[in-house]
Design an enzyme around this catalytic site. Structure first.
Site, PDB file in Angstrom:
ATOM      1  N   ASP A 143       4.131  -7.470  -0.161  1.00 10.98           N
ATOM      2  CA  ASP A 143       4.679  -6.095  -0.281  1.00 10.98           C
ATOM      3  C   ASP A 143       2.938  -5.366  -0.366  1.00 10.98           C
ATOM      4  O   ASP A 143       2.017  -5.830  -0.813  1.00 10.98           O
ATOM      5  CB  ASP A 143       4.996  -5.835  -1.915  1.00 10.98           C
ATOM      6  N   ILE A 144       2.850  -4.281   0.428  1.00 11.36           N
ATOM      7  CA  ILE A 144       1.665  -3.385   0.528  1.00 11.36           C
ATOM      8  C   ILE A 144       1.335  -2.651  -0.988  1.00 11.36           C
ATOM      9  O   ILE A 144      -0.078  -2.748  -1.218  1.00 11.36           O
ATOM     10  CB  ILE A 144       1.823  -2.470   1.495  1.00 11.36           C
ATOM     11  N   GLY A 169      16.282   3.619  -6.431  1.00 10.27           N
ATOM     12  CA  GLY A 169      14.691   3.877  -6.044  1.00 10.27           C
ATOM     13  C   GLY A 169      14.493   3.099  -4.717  1.00 10.27           C
ATOM     14  O   GLY A 169      13.300   2.807  -4.501  1.00 10.27           O
ATOM     15  N   HIS A 204      16.202  -5.469   1.819  1.00 10.20           N
ATOM     16  CA  HIS A 204      15.039  -6.242   1.418  1.00 10.20           C
ATOM     17  C   HIS A 204      15.071  -6.861   0.043  1.00 10.20           C
ATOM     18  O   HIS A 204      15.837  -6.242  -0.902  1.00 10.20           O
ATOM     19  CB  HIS A 204      13.789  -5.474   1.681  1.00 10.20           C
ATOM     20  N   HIS A 218      13.000  -8.003  -3.139  1.00  9.12           N
ATOM     21  CA  HIS A 218      11.635  -8.331  -3.692  1.00  9.12           C
ATOM     22  C   HIS A 218      11.473  -9.569  -4.402  1.00  9.12           C
ATOM     23  O   HIS A 218      12.623 -10.009  -4.930  1.00  9.12           O
ATOM     24  CB  HIS A 218      11.370  -7.242  -4.757  1.00  9.12           C
TER      25      HIS A 218
HETATM   26  P1  5GP Z   1      12.103  -0.157  -2.358  1.00  9.29           P
HETATM   27  O1  5GP Z   1      11.253   0.842  -3.027  1.00  9.29           O
HETATM   28  O2  5GP Z   1      12.870   0.162  -1.044  1.00  9.29           O
HETATM   29  O3  5GP Z   1      12.836  -1.244  -3.264  1.00  9.29           O
HETATM   30  O4  5GP Z   1      11.084  -1.222  -1.739  1.00  9.29           O
HETATM   31  C1  5GP Z   1      10.110  -0.782  -0.708  1.00  9.29           C
HETATM   32  C2  5GP Z   1       8.885  -1.680  -0.760  1.00  9.29           C
HETATM   33  O5  5GP Z   1       8.325  -1.714   0.499  1.00  9.29           O
HETATM   34  C3  5GP Z   1       7.840  -1.107  -1.971  1.00  9.29           C
HETATM   35  O6  5GP Z   1       7.556  -1.965  -2.776  1.00  9.29           O
HETATM   36  C4  5GP Z   1       6.630  -0.676  -1.007  1.00  9.29           C
HETATM   37  O7  5GP Z   1       5.284  -1.095  -1.569  1.00  9.29           O
HETATM   38  C5  5GP Z   1       6.591  -1.750   0.477  1.00  9.29           C
HETATM   39  N1  5GP Z   1       6.328  -1.121   1.498  1.00  9.29           N
HETATM   40  C6  5GP Z   1       6.498   0.258   1.950  1.00  9.29           C
HETATM   41  N2  5GP Z   1       5.884   0.349   3.119  1.00  9.29           N
HETATM   42  C7  5GP Z   1       5.196  -1.131   3.517  1.00  9.29           C
HETATM   43  C8  5GP Z   1       4.487  -1.518   4.432  1.00  9.29           C
HETATM   44  O8  5GP Z   1       4.060  -0.680   5.349  1.00  9.29           O
HETATM   45  N3  5GP Z   1       4.096  -2.872   4.380  1.00  9.29           N
HETATM   46  C9  5GP Z   1       4.431  -3.594   3.447  1.00  9.29           C
HETATM   47  N4  5GP Z   1       4.084  -4.950   3.318  1.00  9.29           N
HETATM   48  N5  5GP Z   1       4.938  -3.262   2.489  1.00  9.29           N
HETATM   49  C10 5GP Z   1       5.473  -1.941   2.402  1.00  9.29           C
END
Ligand code: 5GP
Ligand code: ZN
Length: 112
Positions: A29-30, A91, A98, A100
């Site tokens: 994760d970034i 969120g 995906h 986590h």
């Molecule tokens: P969500 O908020 O949908 O549960 O998780 C999305 C995740 O994707 C977040 O934890 C966010 O930090 C990660 N993320 C968003 N854009 C990027 C990216 O360009 N590269 C990577 N490696 N992670 C990303």
């Protein structure tokens, strides 16, 4: 399709890859929320956990198999958490399924 994780899966946007096969990609994760924080995605576009069907659900089992393998390889003996946020209340910020995987610290429960 204009989808961030489809582009990462296709290699059009770079990522720090942890594991890849024909059907899935695991990458860090970034914006890590724990000492270990990676994501596992299907390479095919599924919008979220609410779009899993009898036709596409096999990838979910495979994702969990790979998570178990990676947890072993990374030595996550203290445990880990698997989270898939779905929809606005949870969120979800990227509309591509995906998972986590968080580890490396004590993880509070219930989540926020
Ligand atoms: P969500 O908020 O949908 O549960 O998780 C999305 C995740 O994707 C977040 O934890 C966010 O930090 C990660 N993320 C968003 N854009 C990027 C990216 O360009 N590269 C990577 N490696 N992670 C990303
Ligand atoms: Zn996608």
């Amino acid at each position: 399709m204009d989808c961030l994780f489809c582009k990462i899966a296709a290699g059009e946007i770079p990522s720090k890859k942890l594991f890849e096969d024909d059907t899935l990609l695991a990458f860090y994760d970034i914006d890590p929320q724990a000492p270990v924080h990676f994501l596992v995605i299907p390479k095919t576009h599924i919008s979220g956990a609410d779009a899993i069907t009898p036709e596409n659900s096999a990838i979910v089992a495979h994702i969990y198999e790979v998570i178990a393998q990676l947890a072993g390889q990374l030595g996550l003996t203290g445990g880990f958490r698997v989270v898939s946020n779905c929809g606005a209340d949870a969120g979800q910020s990227v509309p591509h399924l995906h998972f986590h995987v968080l580890a490396g610290r004590s993880l509070a429960w219930p989540p926020g």
